[in-house]
Design an enzyme around this catalytic site. Structure first.
Site, PDB file in Angstrom:
ATOM      1  N   SER A 114      41.760  15.233  41.753  1.00 30.62           N
ATOM      2  CA  SER A 114      42.255  14.090  40.991  1.00 30.62           C
ATOM      3  C   SER A 114      41.880  12.753  41.608  1.00 30.62           C
ATOM      4  CB  SER A 114      43.785  14.161  40.867  1.00 30.62           C
ATOM      5  OG  SER A 114      44.387  14.164  42.143  1.00 30.62           O
ATOM      6  N   CYS A 115      41.864  12.674  42.955  1.00 32.11           N
ATOM      7  CA  CYS A 115      41.726  11.343  43.550  1.00 32.11           C
ATOM      8  C   CYS A 115      40.324  11.055  44.047  1.00 32.11           C
ATOM      9  CB  CYS A 115      42.720  11.159  44.696  1.00 32.11           C
ATOM     10  SG  CYS A 115      42.244  11.988  46.223  1.00 32.11           S
ATOM     11  N   GLY A 116      39.581  12.041  44.487  1.00 29.31           N
ATOM     12  CA  GLY A 116      38.260  11.770  45.034  1.00 29.31           C
ATOM     13  C   GLY A 116      38.343  11.086  46.375  1.00 29.31           C
TER      14      GLY A 116
END
Length: 282
Positions: A114-116
């Site tokens: 989701s965040c990278g």
């Protein structure tokens, strides 16, 4: 690539009626990326295009810039306790003359789907590491009507999403609106890495005359990946983050958000959008 989707039993409730049936889900598994034999990062991804994902990730980290920098990428045998290959660990070998930066943009070693890349120290880290200054590229001018047509084309090309409803997509379009490539992944940053990695393998970097369209929001790491690949225009169907807008403004990236129907917001780099044509039509 059979692991792109998996089947699980689900209890369905529809209008009070209960039934049991199999459901198709998008697969999510860890991928460990090693650089010249040393562990570098772990990301949660949808299996498939793993080599391109690793190559694109290293473009965004400032390690790779062209196909000659890349010696080879292999799955690591003996990745499990019993010595079998899980196909969840890849080793990227760079050419002997590639200078490995201090890995690399002061980031965390673990990323999620989701965040990278979440832990950037500053905008300066991206600005000073980028190989191809976007402001120096030949001008690209895009009609708003062309941009408005791209989300539907992206959605039509999402094959796995139709079966699961659980994937992000990223696509490259020419400035004339031709679909050049599309990748899907449970992580939006992975989908972009797969695009960029494939471009690196094909010798197409920098991507100085293309449009990058993403199916979700435009976060800082997606703007960073566009800048590192030399992409001049990033469009998203949802909102950008404040840091993504700041990075776009500082690097010359054109950033478009809330691209839905004929509506859109231009947050930076408006010189690449034919605003007069849009005003005339309005």
């Amino acid at each position: 690539m059979g692991r792109v989707t998996e089947r699980r039993k689900v209890i369905r409730i529809r209008d009070g009626a209960v039934s049991t049936r199999p459901d198709t889900l998008v697969a999510e598994e860890p991928l460990e990326i090693r650089l010249n034999g040393k562990p570098l990062a772990i990301t949660m991804r949808t299996p498939g295009d793993d080599f391109a994902l690793a190559a694109g990730f290293l473009v965004s980290e400032g390690v790779l810039a062209n196909a000659y920098d890349l010696q080879n990428i292999v799955y690591c045998a003996g990745a499990t306790v019993d010595g079998s290959n899980s196909y969840n660990v890849v080793d990227v070998r760079t050419a002997p003359d590639v200078v490995i930066p201090d890995i690399t943009l002061e980031r965390n070693v673990y990323t999620t789907s989701s965040c990278g890349l979440c832990g950037k120290a500053s905008l300066d880290a991206v600005r000073t590491t980028a190989r191809w200054p976007i402001a120096d590229t030949p001008p690209v001018r895009v009609e708003p009507a062309l941009l408005a047509s791209l989300p539907d084309r992206l959605r039509t090309a999402q094959r796995v999403f139709d079966r699961t409803g659980g994937l992000h997509a990223a696509a490259l379009f020419s400035e004339e609106g031709e679909l050049l490539d599309i990748r899907e992944d449970v992580g939006r940053h992975n989908a972009v890495d797969k695009l960029v990695g494939r471009a690196l393998q094909n010798g197409d970097l920098p991507l100085s005359r293309v449009i990058l369209l993403v199916s979700g929001r435009a976060s800082f790491e997606l703007a960073q990946k566009a800048v590192m690949a030399g992409i001049p225009l990033l469009a998203a169907v949802s909102a950008p983050s404040s840091l993504a807008v700041d990075l776009a403004a500082e690097t010359g990236l054109t950033l478009v958000g809330f691209l839905r129907g004929s509506n859109m917001n231009v947050y930076a780099g408006e010189d690449r959008i034919a605003l007069r044509a849009a005003a005339a039509q309005g």
